[in-house]
Design a protein around this motif. Sequence first.
Motif, mmCIF file in Angstrom:
data_model
loop_
_atom_site.group_PDB
_atom_site.id
_atom_site.type_symbol
_atom_site.label_atom_id
_atom_site.label_comp_id
_atom_site.label_asym_id
_atom_site.label_seq_id
_atom_site.Cartn_x
_atom_site.Cartn_y
_atom_site.Cartn_z
ATOM 1 N N ASP A 1 0.859 -1.185 0.000
ATOM 2 C CA ASP A 1 0.000 0.000 0.000
ATOM 3 C C ASP A 1 0.897 1.237 0.000
ATOM 4 O O ASP A 1 1.615 1.493 0.967
ATOM 5 C CB ASP A 1 -0.907 -0.012 1.226
ATOM 6 C CG ASP A 1 -1.911 1.132 1.215
ATOM 7 O OD1 ASP A 1 -2.260 1.600 0.116
ATOM 8 O OD2 ASP A 1 -2.334 1.576 2.299
ATOM 9 N N PRO B 1 -7.237 0.259 -5.183
ATOM 10 C CA PRO B 1 -6.366 -0.462 -6.124
ATOM 11 C C PRO B 1 -5.619 0.523 -7.012
ATOM 12 O O PRO B 1 -6.192 1.521 -7.456
ATOM 13 C CB PRO B 1 -7.339 -1.332 -6.920
ATOM 14 C CG PRO B 1 -8.479 -1.546 -5.966
ATOM 15 C CD PRO B 1 -8.605 -0.280 -5.182
ATOM 16 N N THR C 1 -1.739 -1.058 -3.956
ATOM 17 C CA THR C 1 -2.823 -0.115 -3.677
ATOM 18 C C THR C 1 -2.195 1.249 -3.403
ATOM 19 O O THR C 1 -0.994 1.365 -3.168
ATOM 20 C CB THR C 1 -3.676 -0.560 -2.481
ATOM 21 O OG1 THR C 1 -2.847 -0.666 -1.321
ATOM 22 C CG2 THR C 1 -4.330 -1.899 -2.751
#
Length: 371
Positions: free
Chosen positions: A162, A216, A254
């Motif tokens: 992320d 995403p 992400t």
Amino acid sequence: MSIAPGLLPEGLRDRLPPQAEAGSRLLHRVIVAIGRHGYARVSPPLAEFEEGLVAQLKSAGSRDLLRFVDPVSQRTLALRPDITAQVGRIAVTRMGHRPRPLRLAYGGPVLKLRATQLRPERELTQAGAELIGTDSLAAVIEILRVAVEALEVAGVTGITVDLTLPDLVETLAASAMPLPADKIDAVRDMLDAKDAGGLASLGASAYLPFIEAAGPVAPALARLRAIAGPKALDKRIEAIEAIIAAIGYKVTLTLDPTERHGFEYQHWIGFSLFGQGLTGEIGRGGSYTILHPDGREEKAIGFSLFIDPLVDVGLGVVEHARVFLPLGTNPALAATLRADDWITIAALSAEDDAAALGCTHILRDGQPAAL
């Protein structure tokens, strides 16, 4: 009031077999994987003078310090809640003369003053790598590749990275999306909380599109591109595209461009690491600066991995064949079995029972026989 036998302080625990061995094995695997990329291991002490450790941690980690008075120096010492800052200290003092970029690795226990709901343990095993002297895009990609490979070697699957851009608000506020200095922190907080109404009330509606530019990486990046105007975004978008090209085939990516919580002292990029079947973060990293004794700041980027969540889900456990050695077994034969990767359990009395001692085999006629 007496303490019950076996009772430990809140947030501390014993690791029993086979988890204790699994933790040691995973730490070794991770450190070896990192070292194969040229990161040399350093091992700072568990405790340092409070004053020095606070300076390294800045204000973020000083709240996590468990302090005590050293009976030798009569100075206040503190147990480390994080190893990254100690590696930075080593890099700018004892290894300040080494050529840059300097690649260092580490692994060991840390102790936090307080636990959190997501991670109730106060004592953790931390491992990681720091690349000192640069926070370039090439350095970011190398660090991400090393982190992912280390997790794969530890047995983690379904890895998610992320990404965040911790200083994006500050950068835009100084140019393309001006904000009064006294509102920057509040705008960051509203973006962290995804509070559209809060942003509007602060007169920061220009930042509303960033709330939607999360998720995403492909659709999030498309929404980021749609935010017209700020040239600062162009370089960030190009960097994210390069990261996608470098590791997107190996992991799920992400993006939350304005996520700030836990990244307060990261610079242009930060990241969290997650794994399939694992609760919460299993690692994090990003770019930052290290303060030299002469006041100069040096760029760096690195990551930390948390070994304990991996142990908790059963990673690192290896089943060994255990052979029971009856009384009188030749020690040379026992040594040969251990060299062949057997674990030997020697009888200490005629009453010892192979099955009760967890053995899978017993030595009969010089050969291990299954129980």
